[in-house]
Design a protein around this motif. Structure first.
Motif, PDB file in Angstrom:
ATOM      1  N   GLY A  52     -64.105  56.101-105.920  1.00 28.92           N
ATOM      2  CA  GLY A  52     -64.069  55.496-107.241  1.00 28.92           C
ATOM      3  C   GLY A  52     -63.184  56.187-108.272  1.00 28.92           C
ATOM      4  O   GLY A  52     -63.301  55.915-109.471  1.00 28.92           O
ATOM      5  N   TYR A  53     -62.270  57.042-107.814  1.00 29.26           N
ATOM      6  CA  TYR A  53     -61.362  57.734-108.732  1.00 29.26           C
ATOM      7  C   TYR A  53     -59.925  57.250-108.529  1.00 29.26           C
ATOM      8  O   TYR A  53     -59.606  56.631-107.504  1.00 29.26           O
ATOM      9  CB  TYR A  53     -61.419  59.246-108.500  1.00 29.26           C
ATOM     10  CG  TYR A  53     -62.744  59.860-108.840  1.00 29.26           C
ATOM     11  CD1 TYR A  53     -63.041  60.263-110.141  1.00 29.26           C
ATOM     12  CD2 TYR A  53     -63.725  60.032-107.856  1.00 29.26           C
ATOM     13  CE1 TYR A  53     -64.269  60.832-110.455  1.00 29.26           C
ATOM     14  CE2 TYR A  53     -64.960  60.592-108.157  1.00 29.26           C
ATOM     15  CZ  TYR A  53     -65.221  60.991-109.461  1.00 29.26           C
ATOM     16  OH  TYR A  53     -66.442  61.545-109.767  1.00 29.26           O
ATOM     17  N   ILE A  54     -59.070  57.546-109.506  1.00 33.39           N
ATOM     18  CA  ILE A  54     -57.648  57.233-109.363  1.00 33.39           C
ATOM     19  C   ILE A  54     -57.067  58.159-108.295  1.00 33.39           C
ATOM     20  O   ILE A  54     -57.110  59.380-108.458  1.00 33.39           O
ATOM     21  CB  ILE A  54     -56.887  57.441-110.689  1.00 33.39           C
ATOM     22  CG1 ILE A  54     -57.398  56.466-111.753  1.00 33.39           C
ATOM     23  CG2 ILE A  54     -55.376  57.283-110.482  1.00 33.39           C
ATOM     24  CD1 ILE A  54     -56.833  56.726-113.142  1.00 33.39           C
ATOM     25  N   PRO A  55     -56.544  57.616-107.219  1.00 31.79           N
ATOM     26  CA  PRO A  55     -56.008  58.491-106.164  1.00 31.79           C
ATOM     27  C   PRO A  55     -54.755  59.253-106.607  1.00 31.79           C
ATOM     28  O   PRO A  55     -54.663  60.465-106.453  1.00 31.79           O
ATOM     29  CB  PRO A  55     -55.710  57.528-105.017  1.00 31.79           C
ATOM     30  CG  PRO A  55     -56.555  56.330-105.289  1.00 31.79           C
ATOM     31  CD  PRO A  55     -56.576  56.214-106.776  1.00 31.79           C
ATOM     32  N   MET A  56     -53.774  58.523-107.151  1.00 34.92           N
ATOM     33  CA  MET A  56     -52.500  59.135-107.524  1.00 34.92           C
ATOM     34  C   MET A  56     -52.109  58.714-108.935  1.00 34.92           C
ATOM     35  O   MET A  56     -52.070  57.528-109.259  1.00 34.92           O
ATOM     36  CB  MET A  56     -51.399  58.714-106.545  1.00 34.92           C
ATOM     37  CG  MET A  56     -50.046  59.363-106.788  1.00 34.92           C
ATOM     38  SD  MET A  56     -50.036  61.148-106.497  1.00 34.92           S
ATOM     39  CE  MET A  56     -50.178  61.203-104.687  1.00 34.92           C
ATOM     40  N   ALA A  57     -51.808  59.686-109.791  1.00 39.19           N
ATOM     41  CA  ALA A  57     -51.323  59.411-111.143  1.00 39.19           C
ATOM     42  C   ALA A  57     -49.805  59.482-111.131  1.00 39.19           C
ATOM     43  O   ALA A  57     -49.234  60.480-110.681  1.00 39.19           O
ATOM     44  CB  ALA A  57     -51.891  60.430-112.122  1.00 39.19           C
ATOM     45  N   GLY A  58     -49.135  58.416-111.606  1.00 38.84           N
ATOM     46  CA  GLY A  58     -47.678  58.435-111.605  1.00 38.84           C
ATOM     47  C   GLY A  58     -47.083  57.063-111.777  1.00 38.84           C
ATOM     48  O   GLY A  58     -47.751  56.115-112.175  1.00 38.84           O
ATOM     49  N   GLY A  59     -45.781  56.959-111.459  1.00 40.71           N
ATOM     50  CA  GLY A  59     -45.090  55.675-111.489  1.00 40.71           C
ATOM     51  C   GLY A  59     -44.834  55.102-112.864  1.00 40.71           C
ATOM     52  O   GLY A  59     -44.636  53.898-113.013  1.00 40.71           O
ATOM     53  N   GLY A  60     -44.797  55.952-113.898  1.00 40.59           N
ATOM     54  CA  GLY A  60     -44.680  55.445-115.258  1.00 40.59           C
ATOM     55  C   GLY A  60     -43.344  54.813-115.596  1.00 40.59           C
ATOM     56  O   GLY A  60     -43.280  53.848-116.348  1.00 40.59           O
ATOM     57  N   ASN A  61     -42.253  55.364-115.058  1.00 45.10           N
ATOM     58  CA  ASN A  61     -40.921  54.820-115.329  1.00 45.10           C
ATOM     59  C   ASN A  61     -39.985  55.232-114.193  1.00 45.10           C
ATOM     60  O   ASN A  61     -40.399  55.920-113.247  1.00 45.10           O
ATOM     61  CB  ASN A  61     -40.393  55.308-116.682  1.00 45.10           C
ATOM     62  CG  ASN A  61     -40.376  56.827-116.789  1.00 45.10           C
ATOM     63  OD1 ASN A  61     -40.039  57.529-115.843  1.00 45.10           O
ATOM     64  ND2 ASN A  61     -40.739  57.349-117.952  1.00 45.10           N
ATOM     65  N   GLY A  62     -38.718  54.820-114.295  1.00 42.79           N
ATOM     66  CA  GLY A  62     -37.773  55.092-113.215  1.00 42.79           C
ATOM     67  C   GLY A  62     -37.593  56.571-112.924  1.00 42.79           C
ATOM     68  O   GLY A  62     -37.508  56.977-111.762  1.00 42.79           O
TER      69      GLY A  62
END
Length: 428
Positions: A184-194
């Protein structure tokens, strides 16, 4: 550098040679220098404050001209605009092979006096020093040595997900991401911009193809290496990471993601060790009981490096020229490098200083740099403008951004990337 920029900078050369700077001369007793950079996160601003204070003690006023935008694209655009207007800064954050592009303009100042005073040739690794010179003369000063291939993780979330240790291989990472999602947690934080997507792809590409293939792609710009089964596999792995990254994080900054890991909202983040400094800024010590660091799975013997550096511009008064030498000397002095890098999360470029007081992840970074240097495992980061000049870097980032934010297949993305890079190579 695009031909348009060459024309813009040709105007600046005329200003420099003709003494036509529009910046008013300051009193010799208190020269003032603008230092353009893109360090706006809390830890970065704190690190730059060290430089401002040190230079103030030496009688030089530093204008910390920080311009928002991860990766520095906005800062570089503003720099060129100001140069066209005759607003010549003392120094600007430019790194990697782009320093050579700026050297061609004739605008850069010779700072050999600072390098000789600090014995940079002996105390700074050659892999760093080589970037700082143009035609044999120093024109830039290194501030830090960052490692890109890090995986940061929240220990409590891993424990709650039934994970006993940080992943050491790609299959282990995939398994752990699935466990975290189930918990139930966010696995990966990222992908905000190029820029962030490219930063995440940096170690994925290295893990997939190894150092030789990585250099063929991002240093040699070999079209056959770019449009290859290895690139397709690396893109498939980026897509796998994307599947565990919430779409709601699009548009968020890297330090926002770092806070998610620090505060127990997300399990992992793939990011360079400027995240290290941000964790410290949030009062969470990497390598401590809350957050851990590990080489990105499969890249323990390699070190993707990024060196933040500042180029220096020719000035029109003796006081400002002397102030620039003081600034360059300070940037590569043991006292400054130890304080600055402690806050920044990186390690000093100087290998002859002790890291007493640094956290466990920073000490691990230096140890792994020394191992990678000995075993030919050092590779220049493409996402941080270390491996090639502007247009090809932009082509890689644009290709990855398009792939990440669309339904483009890995095969089509690899082919399109090769074509974009070929076009970009002609824009030197």
């Amino acid at each position: 550098m695009k031909s348009m920029h060459k024309k813009m900078l040709a105007v600046c050369i005329g200003l420099a040679i003709g003494g036509g700077f529009s910046v008013p001369a300051m009193a010799d007793s208190a020269p003032s220098l603008s230092v353009i950079n893109w360090w706006t996160a809390g830890s970065e601003a704190k690190a730059m404050h060290v430089l401002v204070q040190m230079m103030k003690a030496k009688g030089v006023n530093i204008q910390n001209d920080a311009i928002a935008g991860g990766g520095g694209a906005q800062a570089r655009t503003i720099l060129k605009t100001r140069l066209m207007e005759g607003q010549i800064p003392g120094a600007a954050q430019i790194k990697g092979v782009e320093i050579q592009q700026w050297g061609h303009t004739g605008l850069l100042a010779n700072i050999d006096a600072a390098a000789q005073a600090g014995n940079w040739d002996k105390n700074v690794p050659a892999v760093v020093n080589d970037y700082m010179k143009y035609k044999g003369n120093y024109v830039a000063a290194p501030m830090d040595l960052h490692r890109l291939n890090w995986l940061w993780y929240n220990r409590a979330i891993l424990k709650k997900a039934g994970i006993s240790a940080a992943p050491q291989s790609w299959p282990e990472l995939m398994t752990d991401l699935a466990k975290v999602k189930k918990a139930g947690y966010i696995p990966m934080a990222g992908g905000g911009n190029g820029w962030m997507i490219a930063t995440e792809f940096d170690p994925i590409a290295l893990e997939t193809g190894g150092p030789t293939w990585y250099k063929d792609v991002f240093v040699k710009l070999d079209p056959k290496a770019i449009d290859s089964p290895t690139m397709v596999k690396a893109l498939e792995r980026l897509r796998a990471i994307e599947a565990y990254t919430p779409k709601s994080l699009a548009g968020r900054t890297w330090n926002f993601d770092t806070a998610l890991v620090a505060h127990g909202k997300a399990a992992f983040q793939i990011m360079g060790d400027w995240a290290n400094g941000q964790f410290e800024f949030l009062h969470v010590t990497p390598g401590g009981p809350q957050v851990g660091c590990v080489a990105f799975p499969g890249t323990a013997k390699e070190f993707i490096y990024n060196v933040d550096s500042f180029i220096f511009f020719r000035q029109n008064t003796p006081a400002k020229r002397a102030a620039e030498i003081k600034l360059a000397e300070t940037m590569v002095s043991p006292k400054f490098q130890l304080l600055f890098n402690k806050y920044k999360g990186s390690i000093p470029d100087l290998m002859n200083v002790s890291l007493n007081g640094y956290n466990a992840c920073q000490k691990k970074s230096r140890a792994q740099f020394l191992v990678a240097r000995k075993e030919n495992g050092l590779v220049p980061s493409f996402s941080q403008n270390m491996s090639t000049y502007g247009p090809p870097t932009g082509a890689f980032i644009d290709s990855l951004d398009k792939f990440y934010t669309s339904n483009e297949t890995p095969q089509a993305a690899a082919a399109a990337m090769a074509k974009r890079v070929e076009v970009a190579k002609s824009q030197d």
